[in-house]
Design a protein around this motif. Structure first.
Motif, mmCIF file in Angstrom:
data_model
loop_
_atom_site.group_PDB
_atom_site.id
_atom_site.type_symbol
_atom_site.label_atom_id
_atom_site.label_comp_id
_atom_site.label_asym_id
_atom_site.label_seq_id
_atom_site.Cartn_x
_atom_site.Cartn_y
_atom_site.Cartn_z
ATOM 1 N N MET A 1 -6.791 26.220 -4.770
ATOM 2 C CA MET A 1 -6.006 25.193 -5.418
ATOM 3 C C MET A 1 -6.573 24.967 -6.814
ATOM 4 S SD MET A 1 -5.736 21.200 -4.276
ATOM 5 C CE MET A 1 -7.440 21.240 -3.847
ATOM 6 N N ALA A 2 -5.729 24.985 -7.788
ATOM 7 C CA ALA A 2 -6.161 24.744 -9.162
ATOM 8 C C ALA A 2 -6.063 23.256 -9.476
ATOM 9 C CB ALA A 2 -5.282 25.532 -10.123
ATOM 10 N N ALA A 3 -7.006 22.763 -10.273
ATOM 11 C CA ALA A 3 -7.024 21.343 -10.632
ATOM 12 C C ALA A 3 -5.729 20.934 -11.315
ATOM 13 C CB ALA A 3 -8.223 21.034 -11.516
ATOM 14 N N ASP A 4 -5.064 21.871 -12.027
ATOM 15 C CA ASP A 4 -3.822 21.495 -12.699
ATOM 16 C C ASP A 4 -2.666 21.313 -11.717
ATOM 17 O OD1 ASP A 4 -3.518 24.181 -12.090
ATOM 18 O OD2 ASP A 4 -2.912 24.780 -14.100
ATOM 19 N N SER A 5 -2.851 21.668 -10.458
ATOM 20 C CA SER A 5 -1.825 21.436 -9.448
ATOM 21 C C SER A 5 -2.050 20.121 -8.705
ATOM 22 C CB SER A 5 -1.777 22.593 -8.458
ATOM 23 O OG SER A 5 -2.975 22.630 -7.684
ATOM 24 N N VAL A 6 -3.074 19.368 -9.094
ATOM 25 C CA VAL A 6 -3.373 18.077 -8.493
ATOM 26 C C VAL A 6 -2.627 17.002 -9.274
ATOM 27 C CG1 VAL A 6 -5.203 16.428 -7.936
ATOM 28 C CG2 VAL A 6 -5.662 18.883 -7.801
ATOM 29 N N ILE A 7 -1.865 16.191 -8.575
ATOM 30 C CA ILE A 7 -1.120 15.097 -9.195
ATOM 31 C C ILE A 7 -1.872 13.796 -8.918
ATOM 32 C CG2 ILE A 7 1.045 13.796 -9.201
ATOM 33 C CD1 ILE A 7 2.363 16.445 -8.139
ATOM 34 N N ILE A 8 -2.203 13.072 -9.977
ATOM 35 C CA ILE A 8 -2.891 11.793 -9.850
ATOM 36 C C ILE A 8 -1.914 10.689 -10.208
ATOM 37 C CG2 ILE A 8 -4.822 10.365 -10.656
ATOM 38 C CD1 ILE A 8 -5.735 12.942 -9.225
ATOM 39 N N GLU A 9 -1.849 9.681 -9.361
ATOM 40 C CA GLU A 9 -0.979 8.542 -9.660
ATOM 41 C C GLU A 9 -1.572 7.269 -9.076
ATOM 42 O OE1 GLU A 9 2.434 8.958 -6.237
ATOM 43 O OE2 GLU A 9 2.571 10.340 -7.924
ATOM 44 N N PRO A 10 -1.133 6.118 -9.597
ATOM 45 C CA PRO A 10 -1.634 4.854 -9.049
ATOM 46 C C PRO A 10 -1.215 4.701 -7.588
ATOM 47 C CG PRO A 10 -0.505 4.497 -11.146
ATOM 48 C CD PRO A 10 -0.229 5.918 -10.733
ATOM 49 N N ALA A 11 -2.096 4.137 -6.796
ATOM 50 C CA ALA A 11 -1.774 3.869 -5.392
ATOM 51 C C ALA A 11 -1.046 2.541 -5.289
ATOM 52 C CB ALA A 11 -3.053 3.826 -4.567
ATOM 53 N N THR A 12 -0.240 2.419 -4.257
ATOM 54 C CA THR A 12 0.440 1.162 -3.947
ATOM 55 C C THR A 12 0.167 0.832 -2.480
ATOM 56 O OG1 THR A 12 2.461 2.281 -3.234
ATOM 57 C CG2 THR A 12 2.294 1.716 -5.598
ATOM 58 N N VAL A 13 0.525 -0.368 -2.075
ATOM 59 C CA VAL A 13 0.312 -0.752 -0.679
ATOM 60 C C VAL A 13 1.117 0.121 0.278
ATOM 61 C CG1 VAL A 13 -0.400 -3.124 -1.147
ATOM 62 C CG2 VAL A 13 2.013 -2.613 -0.864
ATOM 63 N N ASP A 14 2.135 0.792 -0.232
ATOM 64 C CA ASP A 14 2.952 1.681 0.611
ATOM 65 C C ASP A 14 2.151 2.848 1.184
ATOM 66 O OD1 ASP A 14 5.009 0.045 -0.180
ATOM 67 O OD2 ASP A 14 5.890 1.480 -1.577
ATOM 68 N N VAL A 15 1.036 3.210 0.547
ATOM 69 C CA VAL A 15 0.237 4.351 1.012
ATOM 70 C C VAL A 15 -1.025 3.903 1.759
ATOM 71 C CG1 VAL A 15 1.120 5.891 -0.779
ATOM 72 C CG2 VAL A 15 -1.001 4.607 -1.183
ATOM 73 N N LEU A 16 -1.094 2.628 2.104
ATOM 74 C CA LEU A 16 -2.289 2.090 2.758
ATOM 75 C C LEU A 16 -2.644 2.851 4.030
ATOM 76 C CD1 LEU A 16 -4.584 0.053 2.900
ATOM 77 C CD2 LEU A 16 -2.985 -1.580 3.945
ATOM 78 N N ASP A 17 -1.669 3.189 4.853
ATOM 79 C CA ASP A 17 -1.964 3.910 6.101
ATOM 80 C C ASP A 17 -2.607 5.267 5.819
ATOM 81 O OD1 ASP A 17 -0.996 1.868 7.703
ATOM 82 O OD2 ASP A 17 0.987 2.774 7.957
ATOM 83 N N GLU A 18 -2.092 5.989 4.826
ATOM 84 C CA GLU A 18 -2.646 7.295 4.494
ATOM 85 C C GLU A 18 -4.046 7.173 3.899
ATOM 86 O OE1 GLU A 18 1.326 7.846 2.695
ATOM 87 O OE2 GLU A 18 0.868 9.981 2.953
ATOM 88 N N VAL A 19 -4.235 6.179 3.043
ATOM 89 C CA VAL A 19 -5.555 5.948 2.447
ATOM 90 C C VAL A 19 -6.558 5.569 3.531
ATOM 91 C CG1 VAL A 19 -6.871 4.426 0.913
ATOM 92 C CG2 VAL A 19 -4.701 5.411 0.139
ATOM 93 N N LEU A 20 -6.157 4.722 4.455
ATOM 94 C CA LEU A 20 -7.038 4.332 5.563
ATOM 95 C C LEU A 20 -7.416 5.560 6.401
ATOM 96 C CD1 LEU A 20 -8.494 2.138 7.207
ATOM 97 C CD2 LEU A 20 -6.353 1.813 8.475
#
Length: 166
Positions: A1-20
């Motif tokens: 995986m190349a670093a340029d294929s990584v998408i960075i974005e702000p997290a929201t409460v909608d992704v809390l389950d995945e982050v947990l």
């Protein structure tokens, strides 16, 4: 995986389950749902990023890691960084940290601070490549297992060549 294929974005409460789920997979003493929710929506200094990558098995875009950091006046405080094992060593962590460093600089921070488990050689090596230097040790800072923390600092705060262009 190349670093340029990584998408960075702000997290929201909608992704809390995945982050947990990432938190629980990556740490022996993980933050709780309540702690993560407080950082996502209740702490005026906290910033939360997620990294998305293509899953090599399904081809779907999935959350592969996250980063919680604080900007408190002139200090960027790196709080929690986690990347799922299949996505490690692909530039995800460095891209998350570089994004935070740029945000800190934009908001007037002039140094960055963090603690890392003494045994976490991969993380320590990443931070060193980004220009951080060890400044102290906190004895028995971590639990499960009990372990020292290595304190690291990047001062003055600057974007490493490792970060490339924004």
């Amino acid at each position: 995986m190349a670093a340029d294929s990584v998408i960075i974005e702000p997290a929201t409460v909608d992704v809390l389950d995945e982050v947990l789920a990432i938190e629980q997979a990556c740490f022996s003493a993980p933050w709780t749902r309540k702690m993560l929710a407080a950082e996502l929506s209740g702490n005026q200094f906290a910033h939360f990023l997620i990294a998305k990558c293509l899953d090599p098995h399904s081809g779907a875009l999935v959350i592969s890691g996250y980063f919680c950091y604080w900007i408190v006046f002139e200090e960027l405080r790196l709080m929690n960084l986690a990347v799922l094992a299949p996505f490690r060593r692909g530039g995800v962590a460095s891209k998350l940290v570089c994004t935070a460093i740029r945000a800190g600089l934009e908001r007037g921070a002039n140094r960055a601070m963090l603690e890392v488990r003494a045994s976490n050689q991969e993380a320590r090596a990443l931070y060193e490549r980004l220009g951080f230097r060890q400044t102290a040790t906190r004895t028995r800072y971590y639990v499960k297992p009990e372990e020292d923390a290595v304190l690291m600092e990047l001062a003055p705060l600057e974007v490493s060549a490792l970060c490339g262009q924004p």
